[in-house]
Design an enzyme around this catalytic site. Sequence first.
Site, PDB file in Angstrom:
ATOM      1  N   GLU A 320       0.809  -1.218   0.000  1.00 38.16           N
ATOM      2  CA  GLU A 320       0.000   0.000   0.000  1.00 38.16           C
ATOM      3  C   GLU A 320       0.845   1.271   0.000  1.00 38.16           C
ATOM      4  O   GLU A 320       0.792   2.049   0.947  1.00 38.16           O
ATOM      5  CB  GLU A 320      -0.906   0.005   1.233  1.00 38.16           C
ATOM      6  CG  GLU A 320      -1.753  -1.236   1.367  1.00 38.16           C
ATOM      7  CD  GLU A 320      -2.521  -1.276   2.671  1.00 38.16           C
ATOM      8  OE1 GLU A 320      -3.716  -1.620   2.627  1.00 38.16           O
ATOM      9  OE2 GLU A 320      -1.936  -0.964   3.725  1.00 38.16           O
ATOM     10  N   CYS A 391       0.266  33.028  11.887  1.00 41.54           N
ATOM     11  CA  CYS A 391       0.529  33.603  13.208  1.00 41.54           C
ATOM     12  C   CYS A 391       0.952  32.511  14.167  1.00 41.54           C
ATOM     13  O   CYS A 391       0.194  32.121  15.068  1.00 41.54           O
ATOM     14  CB  CYS A 391      -0.716  34.305  13.709  1.00 41.54           C
ATOM     15  SG  CYS A 391      -1.255  35.556  12.561  1.00 41.54           S
TER      16      CYS A 391
HETATM   17  C1  LIG Z   1      -0.687   5.539   5.836  1.00 39.43           C
HETATM   18  C2  LIG Z   1      -0.877   4.149   5.420  1.00 39.43           C
HETATM   19  C3  LIG Z   1      -0.313   3.703   4.228  1.00 39.43           C
HETATM   20  C4  LIG Z   1       0.539   4.558   3.335  1.00 39.43           C
HETATM   21  O1  LIG Z   1       1.667   5.024   3.951  1.00 39.43           O
HETATM   22  P1  LIG Z   1       2.787   5.766   3.047  1.00 39.43           P
HETATM   23  O2  LIG Z   1       3.802   6.168   4.050  1.00 39.43           O
HETATM   24  O3  LIG Z   1       2.120   6.925   2.397  1.00 39.43           O
HETATM   25  O4  LIG Z   1       3.254   4.769   2.066  1.00 39.43           O
HETATM   26  C5  LIG Z   1      -0.559   2.412   3.841  1.00 39.43           C
HETATM   27  N1  LIG Z   1      -1.335   1.577   4.593  1.00 39.43           N
HETATM   28  C6  LIG Z   1      -1.891   1.994   5.747  1.00 39.43           C
HETATM   29  C7  LIG Z   1      -2.730   1.054   6.505  1.00 39.43           C
HETATM   30  C8  LIG Z   1      -1.681   3.278   6.212  1.00 39.43           C
HETATM   31  O5  LIG Z   1      -2.230   3.664   7.358  1.00 39.43           O
END
Ligand SMILES: *Cc1c(COP(=O)(O)O)cnc(C)c1O
Length: 463
Positions: A320, A391
């Site tokens: 992901e 600010c």
């Molecule tokens: C935030 C997140 C990602 C992506 O993280 P990156 O640092 O943008 O690659 C993938 N999977 C889950 C479950 C996340 O919470």
Amino acid sequence: MSRSAHPAGPRHADVLPEGHYQAPPTDLNALDEKVWPRTVTRDADGAVRVGGIEVTRLAEEFGTPAYLMDEADFRARCRAWRDAFGDGADVFYAGKAFLSRAVVKWLYEEGLNLDVCSGGELATALAAGMPADRIAFHGNNKTPAEIERAVEVGIGRIVLDSFQEIARVAHIADRLGRRQRVQIRVTVGVEAHTHEFIATAHEDQKFGIALADGQAAEAVRRALSLDGLELVGIHSHIGSQIFDMAGFEVSARRVVQLLAEIRDEHGVELPEIDLGGGLGIAYTPDDDPREPHEIAKSLGEIVSRECASAGLAAPRISVEPGRAIVGPTAFTLYEVGTIKPLEGLRTYVSVDGGMSDNIRTALYDAEYTVALVSRRSDAPSMLVRVVGKHCESGDIVVKDAFLPADLAPGDLIAVPATGAYCRSMASNYNHALRPPVVSVADGAARVIVRRETEEDLLRLDVG
Ligand SMILES: *Cc1c(COP(=O)(O)O)cnc(C)c1O
């Protein structure tokens, strides 16, 4: 507009105060390809272009501050991830890094899937035509209304984050007469950030269900017992801005161990594991991110090896990446407003945006670089801190960097690697109007998220 050095004289880079910053670059006009989007170039006359268009022209047409996004780079990164993982795996882009309908369309066309973590992100994904079965839904407190919508539209998977949620999703699926595909998010006792990972005995954090104490095994028992749920896999996400694969190694090993325990106890081999995102990018030339094909190879090997030793068929892997896809594809363009040299310290350069368009420096102590992009300069370098117009004294965009000493109000400067978690975390602090996102490709520019207006602000303020 004056192009001369300001009267008090800049702080030159030859005498520097104590601090943590990179060495002054040898050529301030050079744009390091590690941190700039792929189509960014500087002509011999000094003009900087992205997607073939001069940034000075983009500033005239779209104003500043603005996020300029390199569509070709975005698509190339999607393809690199897709090709690296191949047909036997899935790449889910983490929409929270930056999501808009144009981005959803690019993802769809390049064969990626999409992670969302709120009803708003889900609505954006669906509005842009992403098929629901290519979407996964994350979050530690999805509301019943969000779950209901997701189940109703036939979302590909819901990643379950707590015992309450297991019951909640099962109940909603039952009521709607559905069987919802789910994964369980486990915390594996590993936390990874940048160059190190920390093995923790227990998980002191809000996400996921701990493997320790048999919590995750109990969650699996419950999920398998509920008719409304089809448990397809185990999910683990260990951190962010990670360069070191060792954390993934530990995480994959522990997830595979759980799959083996599930097989032993229930006689089922779950078909999927998701190893999350968090892969690092270069914010400064000091950062050395891995290429997607190295990451894919490394994760594939770890999972195959662990599965072989546990006697399991290799499951389908998913990853992901959010930041690793969109982060490097954009930069923020600002106009310099005021310049304040502090003798013996540094020069404060104020721009027409700030923490409202980039909260990461204030929030995470993030590091960025900056470059003068409206002209070239052969002046010596000066140590600067780029600050916003808000600010708040913590309103810093770039803590320490070098710009030419003849910098003047009206110059355009740009901060690269702002594609992820900048527009998506932008705020209206001080009633700032959030900047537009302009995508540029093949000599054409197009607003994909427009600049906010005062009317937008007043429309929410119902008096
Ligand atoms: C935030 C997140 C990602 C992506 O993280 P990156 O640092 O943008 O690659 C993938 N999977 C889950 C479950 C996340 O919470």
